[in-house]
Design a protein around this motif. Sequence first.
Motif, PDB file in Angstrom:
ATOM      1  N   ALA A  85      38.758  31.488  44.406  1.00 28.94           N
ATOM      2  CA  ALA A  85      39.007  31.896  43.016  1.00 28.94           C
ATOM      3  C   ALA A  85      39.701  30.805  42.217  1.00 28.94           C
ATOM      4  CB  ALA A  85      39.857  33.166  42.993  1.00 28.94           C
ATOM      5  N   ARG A  86      40.226  29.782  42.893  1.00 26.84           N
ATOM      6  CA  ARG A  86      41.029  28.760  42.220  1.00 26.84           C
ATOM      7  C   ARG A  86      40.276  27.459  41.968  1.00 26.84           C
ATOM      8  NH1 ARG A  86      46.766  28.618  45.224  1.00 26.84           N
ATOM      9  NH2 ARG A  86      47.349  27.531  43.308  1.00 26.84           N
ATOM     10  N   GLN A  87      38.973  27.430  42.246  1.00 26.28           N
ATOM     11  CA  GLN A  87      38.210  26.209  41.968  1.00 26.28           C
ATOM     12  C   GLN A  87      38.316  25.847  40.487  1.00 26.28           C
ATOM     13  OE1 GLN A  87      34.008  24.719  43.350  1.00 26.28           O
ATOM     14  NE2 GLN A  87      33.687  26.081  41.636  1.00 26.28           N
ATOM     15  N   ILE A  88      38.503  24.559  40.205  1.00 25.90           N
ATOM     16  CA  ILE A  88      38.702  24.134  38.814  1.00 25.90           C
ATOM     17  C   ILE A  88      37.390  23.887  38.081  1.00 25.90           C
ATOM     18  CG2 ILE A  88      40.928  23.088  39.354  1.00 25.90           C
ATOM     19  CD1 ILE A  88      39.521  20.325  39.130  1.00 25.90           C
ATOM     20  N   PHE A  89      36.274  23.751  38.807  1.00 27.72           N
ATOM     21  CA  PHE A  89      35.006  23.411  38.170  1.00 27.72           C
ATOM     22  C   PHE A  89      34.311  24.688  37.676  1.00 27.72           C
ATOM     23  CE2 PHE A  89      35.891  20.398  41.635  1.00 27.72           C
ATOM     24  CZ  PHE A  89      36.121  19.270  40.867  1.00 27.72           C
ATOM     25  N   TRP A  90      33.857  24.669  36.422  1.00 27.42           N
ATOM     26  CA  TRP A  90      33.333  25.892  35.814  1.00 27.42           C
ATOM     27  C   TRP A  90      31.922  25.758  35.263  1.00 27.42           C
ATOM     28  CZ3 TRP A  90      31.700  25.320  30.861  1.00 27.42           C
ATOM     29  CH2 TRP A  90      32.174  24.194  30.165  1.00 27.42           C
ATOM     30  N   THR A  91      31.330  24.570  35.341  1.00 27.41           N
ATOM     31  CA  THR A  91      30.070  24.346  34.621  1.00 27.41           C
ATOM     32  C   THR A  91      28.838  24.869  35.358  1.00 27.41           C
ATOM     33  OG1 THR A  91      29.882  22.122  35.591  1.00 27.41           O
ATOM     34  CG2 THR A  91      30.947  22.312  33.422  1.00 27.41           C
ATOM     35  N   ARG A  92      28.959  25.286  36.583  1.00 26.54           N
ATOM     36  CA  ARG A  92      27.795  25.746  37.337  1.00 26.54           C
ATOM     37  C   ARG A  92      27.714  27.282  37.313  1.00 26.54           C
ATOM     38  NH1 ARG A  92      27.736  20.888  42.012  1.00 26.54           N
ATOM     39  NH2 ARG A  92      27.546  19.254  40.437  1.00 26.54           N
ATOM     40  N   ILE A  93      27.931  27.968  38.404  1.00 21.49           N
ATOM     41  CA  ILE A  93      27.762  29.427  38.417  1.00 21.49           C
ATOM     42  C   ILE A  93      28.611  30.100  37.342  1.00 21.49           C
ATOM     43  CG2 ILE A  93      28.233  31.514  39.757  1.00 21.49           C
ATOM     44  CD1 ILE A  93      27.303  29.996  42.249  1.00 21.49           C
ATOM     45  N   GLN A  94      29.848  29.685  37.215  1.00 21.29           N
ATOM     46  CA  GLN A  94      30.750  30.362  36.279  1.00 21.29           C
ATOM     47  C   GLN A  94      30.253  30.298  34.840  1.00 21.29           C
ATOM     48  OE1 GLN A  94      34.877  29.356  36.773  1.00 21.29           O
ATOM     49  NE2 GLN A  94      35.489  30.288  34.851  1.00 21.29           N
ATOM     50  N   SER A  95      29.538  29.228  34.475  1.00 27.61           N
ATOM     51  CA  SER A  95      29.098  29.063  33.088  1.00 27.61           C
ATOM     52  C   SER A  95      28.114  30.149  32.667  1.00 27.61           C
ATOM     53  CB  SER A  95      28.463  27.688  32.887  1.00 27.61           C
ATOM     54  OG  SER A  95      27.224  27.594  33.598  1.00 27.61           O
ATOM     55  N   GLY A  96      27.495  30.837  33.609  1.00 30.23           N
ATOM     56  CA  GLY A  96      26.495  31.830  33.272  1.00 30.23           C
ATOM     57  C   GLY A  96      27.023  33.229  33.030  1.00 30.23           C
ATOM     58  N   PHE A  97      28.334  33.436  33.234  1.00 34.57           N
ATOM     59  CA  PHE A  97      28.867  34.790  33.192  1.00 34.57           C
ATOM     60  C   PHE A  97      29.971  34.945  32.149  1.00 34.57           C
ATOM     61  CE2 PHE A  97      26.972  34.216  37.317  1.00 34.57           C
ATOM     62  CZ  PHE A  97      26.277  35.392  37.513  1.00 34.57           C
ATOM     63  N   PRO A  98      30.098  36.143  31.574  1.00 33.42           N
ATOM     64  CA  PRO A  98      31.155  36.388  30.591  1.00 33.42           C
ATOM     65  C   PRO A  98      32.524  36.438  31.260  1.00 33.42           C
ATOM     66  CG  PRO A  98      29.976  38.423  31.079  1.00 33.42           C
ATOM     67  CD  PRO A  98      29.220  37.320  31.769  1.00 33.42           C
ATOM     68  N   PRO A  99      33.606  36.357  30.468  1.00 26.45           N
ATOM     69  CA  PRO A  99      34.958  36.288  31.033  1.00 26.45           C
ATOM     70  C   PRO A  99      35.358  37.476  31.894  1.00 26.45           C
ATOM     71  CG  PRO A  99      34.973  35.625  28.727  1.00 26.45           C
ATOM     72  CD  PRO A  99      33.613  36.171  29.002  1.00 26.45           C
ATOM     73  N   ASP A 100      34.761  38.643  31.670  1.00 23.57           N
ATOM     74  CA  ASP A 100      35.171  39.808  32.461  1.00 23.57           C
ATOM     75  C   ASP A 100      34.534  39.853  33.848  1.00 23.57           C
ATOM     76  OD1 ASP A 100      32.619  40.349  31.529  1.00 23.57           O
ATOM     77  OD2 ASP A 100      33.016  42.469  31.135  1.00 23.57           O
ATOM     78  N   VAL A 101      33.658  38.897  34.160  1.00 24.46           N
ATOM     79  CA  VAL A 101      33.086  38.776  35.497  1.00 24.46           C
ATOM     80  C   VAL A 101      33.892  37.718  36.251  1.00 24.46           C
ATOM     81  CG1 VAL A 101      31.067  38.121  36.850  1.00 24.46           C
ATOM     82  CG2 VAL A 101      30.784  39.465  34.762  1.00 24.46           C
ATOM     83  N   ARG A 102      34.466  38.102  37.375  1.00 22.63           N
ATOM     84  CA  ARG A 102      35.296  37.166  38.132  1.00 22.63           C
ATOM     85  C   ARG A 102      34.413  36.336  39.049  1.00 22.63           C
ATOM     86  NH1 ARG A 102      40.919  38.294  41.505  1.00 22.63           N
ATOM     87  NH2 ARG A 102      41.631  36.129  41.397  1.00 22.63           N
ATOM     88  N   VAL A 103      34.643  35.032  39.047  1.00 24.31           N
ATOM     89  CA  VAL A 103      33.807  34.111  39.825  1.00 24.31           C
ATOM     90  C   VAL A 103      34.653  33.392  40.868  1.00 24.31           C
ATOM     91  CG1 VAL A 103      32.286  32.105  39.733  1.00 24.31           C
ATOM     92  CG2 VAL A 103      32.231  33.794  37.883  1.00 24.31           C
ATOM     93  N   TYR A 104      34.169  33.383  42.090  1.00 27.59           N
ATOM     94  CA  TYR A 104      34.759  32.646  43.212  1.00 27.59           C
ATOM     95  C   TYR A 104      33.686  31.665  43.676  1.00 27.59           C
ATOM     96  CZ  TYR A 104      37.387  37.103  43.536  1.00 27.59           C
ATOM     97  OH  TYR A 104      38.118  38.234  43.277  1.00 27.59           O
ATOM     98  N   ALA A 105      33.997  30.372  43.769  1.00 28.52           N
ATOM     99  CA  ALA A 105      32.902  29.447  44.085  1.00 28.52           C
ATOM    100  C   ALA A 105      33.394  28.150  44.695  1.00 28.52           C
ATOM    101  CB  ALA A 105      32.098  29.142  42.820  1.00 28.52           C
ATOM    102  N   LYS A 106      32.467  27.453  45.330  1.00 27.69           N
ATOM    103  CA  LYS A 106      32.707  26.120  45.890  1.00 27.69           C
ATOM    104  C   LYS A 106      31.522  25.235  45.572  1.00 27.69           C
ATOM    105  CE  LYS A 106      34.664  22.826  47.891  1.00 27.69           C
ATOM    106  NZ  LYS A 106      33.993  22.043  46.827  1.00 27.69           N
ATOM    107  N   THR A 107      31.817  24.097  44.947  1.00 30.24           N
ATOM    108  CA  THR A 107      30.771  23.149  44.589  1.00 30.24           C
ATOM    109  C   THR A 107      30.447  22.199  45.741  1.00 30.24           C
ATOM    110  OG1 THR A 107      32.331  21.488  43.804  1.00 30.24           O
ATOM    111  CG2 THR A 107      31.495  23.052  42.170  1.00 30.24           C
ATOM    112  N   GLY A 108      29.319  21.543  45.602  1.00 29.98           N
ATOM    113  CA  GLY A 108      28.953  20.418  46.449  1.00 29.98           C
ATOM    114  C   GLY A 108      28.115  19.476  45.600  1.00 29.98           C
TER     115      GLY A 108
END
Length: 295
Positions: free
Chosen positions: A214-237
């Motif tokens: 939940a603390r990943q700083i990068f937001w331009t991939r999966i997170q960019s597709g969802f509104p603020p009320d959807v919580r995103v947990y992710a890991k880039t490569g």
Amino acid sequence: MSTPQRIAGIFDAVGVDAHLHAVDIDSRAEIGIKADEHVVLASIFKILLVLEFARQAAAGQLDPTERVVVRAADRLGGWGTGGCADDAELSLRDLAYFAMAFTDNTAADLLMRRVGADVLPLLAAELGLTATRITGGPRQLLESMYADVGARDDAEFVAIFPTLTEERVRALSVFDPARTTSSTPREVNRLLGMIWRDEAGPPAATAIVRGLLARQIFWTRIQSGFPPDVRVYAKTGTLPGLHMEAGVVEYPDGGRYALSIFARARSGQQARRIDIDLAMGEAARTAVEGLRDQH
């Protein structure tokens, strides 16, 4: 037009070939595009690494507050401690945080030394991840790249890499799932599903992994597709020409969906392609909406 066709159109528009898998963590409904083909994991393997750290911490096999000094010889470049000018001292749990949130290769390498590199293939086998192959950590990945181009150190690699043709770059072992750490999109999501359902270890351990994702700083991939009320947990490569991300999105109504996306540019090796990143977000949202429409 079907959801997979819409997703394929999103990726075609930015000139990438993509592997994608999306699954409802609870109902197991799924959508996939080449979801069972092997793909390079790059830094997404850090999910498994941090899970092993968390399991050992929960079992009392290591103290998460144990201190580690990051010295010049440890630094692998890139984000986080790799950019430090001086020695830095962190706890093991902060190494896990840096590895997950900042995709810090140096932190991941030091954490891997502590938990034991030989343990990760055993963990994958224990969890039934039969398609997942672990060949080493960030240091081994970089060393393989240096060996493939004939560089002896960072300086030589930086000088040589820009002179390589696209074909020569694509021939490096780090781009071949058979020669580097790899898995399939479906299997990465299986791991995420087990973490979310507390099946990958003690609840105290899986909670640590979820908290760090939940603390990943990068937001331009999966997170960019969802509104603020959807919580995103992710890991880039990321590797030259490769954009990937795996994670979970949680909706306010309780819906939980695992997503794994691996996109490869059809031409060019630019590391920063915001159009590809944003297409990944759009594809992620399209996949999840397709799953939600099935209810």
